[in-house]
Design a protein around this motif. Sequence first.
Motif, PDB file in Angstrom:
ATOM      1  N   ASP A 209       0.905  -1.146   0.007  1.00 21.83           N
ATOM      2  CA  ASP A 209      -0.005   0.115   0.025  1.00 21.83           C
ATOM      3  C   ASP A 209       0.979   1.376   0.124  1.00 21.83           C
ATOM      4  OD1 ASP A 209      -2.489  -1.829   0.128  1.00 21.83           O
ATOM      5  OD2 ASP A 209      -1.999  -1.746   2.245  1.00 21.83           O
ATOM      6  N   GLY A 210       1.866   1.328  -0.461  1.00 21.24           N
ATOM      7  CA  GLY A 210       2.939   2.280  -0.618  1.00 21.24           C
ATOM      8  C   GLY A 210       2.344   3.289  -1.635  1.00 21.24           C
ATOM      9  N   GLU A 211       3.084   4.591  -1.626  1.00 16.45           N
ATOM     10  CA  GLU A 211       2.848   5.442  -2.594  1.00 16.45           C
ATOM     11  C   GLU A 211       3.982   6.593  -2.589  1.00 16.45           C
ATOM     12  OE1 GLU A 211       0.005   8.569  -1.528  1.00 16.45           O
ATOM     13  OE2 GLU A 211      -0.541   7.235   0.273  1.00 16.45           O
ATOM     14  N   CYS A 212       4.165   7.261  -3.546  1.00 17.83           N
ATOM     15  CA  CYS A 212       5.138   8.312  -3.844  1.00 17.83           C
ATOM     16  C   CYS A 212       6.584   7.616  -3.732  1.00 17.83           C
ATOM     17  CB  CYS A 212       5.153   9.154  -2.608  1.00 17.83           C
ATOM     18  SG  CYS A 212       3.743  10.295  -2.820  1.00 17.83           S
ATOM     19  N   PHE A 213       6.926   6.640  -4.291  1.00 19.28           N
ATOM     20  CA  PHE A 213       8.207   6.148  -4.544  1.00 19.28           C
ATOM     21  C   PHE A 213       9.546   6.938  -5.141  1.00 19.28           C
ATOM     22  CE2 PHE A 213       5.096   2.816  -4.072  1.00 19.28           C
ATOM     23  CZ  PHE A 213       5.783   2.124  -3.036  1.00 19.28           C
ATOM     24  N   GLY A 214       9.138   8.124  -5.684  1.00 17.11           N
ATOM     25  CA  GLY A 214      10.062   8.823  -6.219  1.00 17.11           C
ATOM     26  C   GLY A 214      11.157   9.501  -5.723  1.00 17.11           C
ATOM     27  N   PHE A 215      11.694  10.526  -5.925  1.00 17.60           N
ATOM     28  CA  PHE A 215      12.747  11.000  -5.096  1.00 17.60           C
ATOM     29  C   PHE A 215      12.746  12.437  -5.368  1.00 17.60           C
ATOM     30  CE2 PHE A 215      17.388  12.625  -5.089  1.00 17.60           C
ATOM     31  CZ  PHE A 215      17.532  13.024  -3.868  1.00 17.60           C
ATOM     32  N   LEU A 216      13.273  13.104  -6.540  1.00 20.56           N
ATOM     33  CA  LEU A 216      13.391  14.324  -7.099  1.00 20.56           C
ATOM     34  C   LEU A 216      12.008  14.715  -7.745  1.00 20.56           C
ATOM     35  CD1 LEU A 216      17.054  14.660  -8.357  1.00 20.56           C
ATOM     36  CD2 LEU A 216      15.983  15.281  -6.037  1.00 20.56           C
ATOM     37  N   TRP A 217      11.257  13.742  -8.324  1.00 21.18           N
ATOM     38  CA  TRP A 217       9.948  14.046  -8.915  1.00 21.18           C
ATOM     39  C   TRP A 217       8.724  13.186  -8.201  1.00 21.18           C
ATOM     40  CZ3 TRP A 217       8.198  17.799 -11.662  1.00 21.18           C
ATOM     41  CH2 TRP A 217       7.000  17.801 -12.248  1.00 21.18           C
ATOM     42  N   VAL A 218       8.039  14.136  -7.724  1.00 23.64           N
ATOM     43  CA  VAL A 218       6.825  13.420  -7.175  1.00 23.64           C
ATOM     44  C   VAL A 218       5.487  13.784  -7.538  1.00 23.64           C
ATOM     45  CG1 VAL A 218       8.121  13.358  -4.784  1.00 23.64           C
ATOM     46  CG2 VAL A 218       6.776  15.327  -5.408  1.00 23.64           C
ATOM     47  N   PRO A 219       4.622  12.980  -7.282  1.00 21.59           N
ATOM     48  CA  PRO A 219       3.059  13.389  -8.084  1.00 21.59           C
ATOM     49  C   PRO A 219       2.915  15.157  -8.075  1.00 21.59           C
ATOM     50  CG  PRO A 219       2.863  11.448  -6.734  1.00 21.59           C
ATOM     51  CD  PRO A 219       4.341  11.949  -6.389  1.00 21.59           C
ATOM     52  N   ILE A 220       2.163  15.296  -9.048  1.00 20.82           N
ATOM     53  CA  ILE A 220       1.926  16.744  -9.180  1.00 20.82           C
ATOM     54  C   ILE A 220       1.101  17.365  -8.046  1.00 20.82           C
ATOM     55  CG2 ILE A 220       0.058  16.482 -10.770  1.00 20.82           C
ATOM     56  CD1 ILE A 220       2.800  18.992 -11.431  1.00 20.82           C
ATOM     57  N   LYS A 221       0.231  16.601  -7.780  1.00 25.70           N
ATOM     58  CA  LYS A 221      -0.514  17.090  -6.650  1.00 25.70           C
ATOM     59  C   LYS A 221       0.235  17.709  -5.342  1.00 25.70           C
ATOM     60  CE  LYS A 221      -1.495  12.536  -4.238  1.00 25.70           C
ATOM     61  NZ  LYS A 221      -2.759  11.603  -3.827  1.00 25.70           N
ATOM     62  N   TYR A 222       1.376  17.116  -4.988  1.00 25.07           N
ATOM     63  CA  TYR A 222       2.113  17.907  -4.056  1.00 25.07           C
ATOM     64  C   TYR A 222       2.781  19.163  -4.246  1.00 25.07           C
ATOM     65  CZ  TYR A 222       1.258  13.259  -2.018  1.00 25.07           C
ATOM     66  OH  TYR A 222       0.673  12.178  -1.391  1.00 25.07           O
ATOM     67  N   PHE A 223       3.096  19.306  -5.567  1.00 20.23           N
ATOM     68  CA  PHE A 223       3.607  20.262  -6.008  1.00 20.23           C
ATOM     69  C   PHE A 223       2.417  21.647  -5.930  1.00 20.23           C
ATOM     70  CE2 PHE A 223       6.632  17.579  -8.157  1.00 20.23           C
ATOM     71  CZ  PHE A 223       7.786  18.035  -7.551  1.00 20.23           C
ATOM     72  N   LYS A 224       1.147  20.934  -6.425  1.00 15.92           N
ATOM     73  CA  LYS A 224       0.170  22.214  -6.490  1.00 15.92           C
ATOM     74  C   LYS A 224      -0.280  22.794  -5.101  1.00 15.92           C
ATOM     75  CE  LYS A 224      -2.275  20.388 -10.355  1.00 15.92           C
ATOM     76  NZ  LYS A 224      -3.375  19.734 -11.018  1.00 15.92           N
ATOM     77  N   LEU A 225       0.123  21.919  -3.930  1.00 16.25           N
ATOM     78  CA  LEU A 225      -0.163  22.485  -2.643  1.00 16.25           C
ATOM     79  C   LEU A 225       0.611  23.734  -2.193  1.00 16.25           C
ATOM     80  CD1 LEU A 225      -0.051  19.091  -0.435  1.00 16.25           C
ATOM     81  CD2 LEU A 225      -1.981  20.508  -1.018  1.00 16.25           C
ATOM     82  N   TYR A 226       1.752  23.628  -2.731  1.00 10.39           N
ATOM     83  CA  TYR A 226       2.884  24.846  -2.317  1.00 10.39           C
ATOM     84  C   TYR A 226       3.212  25.656  -3.474  1.00 10.39           C
ATOM     85  CZ  TYR A 226       3.427  21.491   1.411  1.00 10.39           C
ATOM     86  OH  TYR A 226       3.366  20.723   2.280  1.00 10.39           O
ATOM     87  N   PHE A 227       2.763  25.604  -4.802  1.00 11.51           N
ATOM     88  CA  PHE A 227       2.819  26.538  -5.736  1.00 11.51           C
ATOM     89  C   PHE A 227       1.598  27.100  -6.129  1.00 11.51           C
ATOM     90  CE2 PHE A 227       6.534  23.960  -6.941  1.00 11.51           C
ATOM     91  CZ  PHE A 227       7.512  25.035  -7.054  1.00 11.51           C
ATOM     92  N   LYS A 228       0.457  26.741  -5.846  1.00 15.22           N
ATOM     93  CA  LYS A 228      -0.815  27.508  -5.628  1.00 15.22           C
ATOM     94  C   LYS A 228      -0.611  28.848  -5.157  1.00 15.22           C
ATOM     95  CE  LYS A 228      -4.592  24.850  -4.844  1.00 15.22           C
ATOM     96  NZ  LYS A 228      -5.411  24.521  -3.920  1.00 15.22           N
ATOM     97  N   LYS A 229      -1.112  29.806  -5.862  1.00 13.92           N
ATOM     98  CA  LYS A 229      -0.960  31.275  -5.649  1.00 13.92           C
ATOM     99  C   LYS A 229      -1.876  31.500  -4.515  1.00 13.92           C
ATOM    100  CE  LYS A 229       1.058  32.825  -9.651  1.00 13.92           C
ATOM    101  NZ  LYS A 229       1.472  33.539 -10.751  1.00 13.92           N
ATOM    102  N   GLU A 230      -1.790  32.249  -3.475  1.00 13.21           N
ATOM    103  CA  GLU A 230      -2.641  32.448  -2.513  1.00 13.21           C
ATOM    104  C   GLU A 230      -3.796  33.525  -3.051  1.00 13.21           C
ATOM    105  OE1 GLU A 230      -1.924  32.761   1.399  1.00 13.21           O
ATOM    106  OE2 GLU A 230      -0.448  31.360   1.156  1.00 13.21           O
ATOM    107  N   LYS A 231      -5.033  33.553  -2.669  1.00 18.10           N
ATOM    108  CA  LYS A 231      -5.890  34.427  -3.290  1.00 18.10           C
ATOM    109  C   LYS A 231      -6.157  35.448  -2.113  1.00 18.10           C
ATOM    110  CE  LYS A 231      -8.028  31.047  -6.155  1.00 18.10           C
ATOM    111  NZ  LYS A 231      -9.179  30.232  -6.425  1.00 18.10           N
ATOM    112  N   ALA A 232      -6.371  36.515  -2.650  1.00 20.18           N
ATOM    113  CA  ALA A 232      -6.568  37.764  -1.723  1.00 20.18           C
ATOM    114  C   ALA A 232      -7.804  37.768  -0.911  1.00 20.18           C
ATOM    115  CB  ALA A 232      -6.678  39.057  -2.459  1.00 20.18           C
TER     116      ALA A 232
END
Length: 152
Positions: free
Chosen positions: A129-152
């Motif tokens: 039941d593992g996930e995220c086996f990569g190292f430098l490239w991980v699923p895009i959903k994790y990048f979206k968490l932190y690259f999402k622009k904050e709304k005013a």
Amino acid sequence: MNLLIVFATFFLMEGFTWMVHKYVMHGFLWSLHRDHHDHSTDPPLEKNDYFFVIFAIPAMALMYLGSVNDFNFLFYIGVGITLYGMSYFFVHDIFIHQRIKFLKNTKNPYLLAIRRAHKQHHKHINKDDGECFGFLWVPIKYFKLYFKKEKA
């Protein structure tokens, strides 16, 4: 051309690492990797650390074989593997697992995404039941968490 071999090898190591992590470390060599997922202890060295030696041997052999007569492509493949291994140590052991306290409070979205994906990987304490086996490239959903622009 030699620099291209080094960069290509480094890049291809991400896919190789993903496969080894999923099918070898979480497969028939789980006995060496298990303690890395065991959150009950925090020893300075784990059985999992043997993988550094296991992966360093082919890199050293390639660099040696590629440098015997004249530096050929085998040497540069070994260099690419070694650079990937050094990156892995820095990001995985020093940054993510904080074996040396460094970048603990980073605000870098890329590094935060890698850390989050790895944390998601470690929520599973067994080999299945593992996930995220990569190292430098991980699923895009994790990048979206932190690259999402904050709304005013």
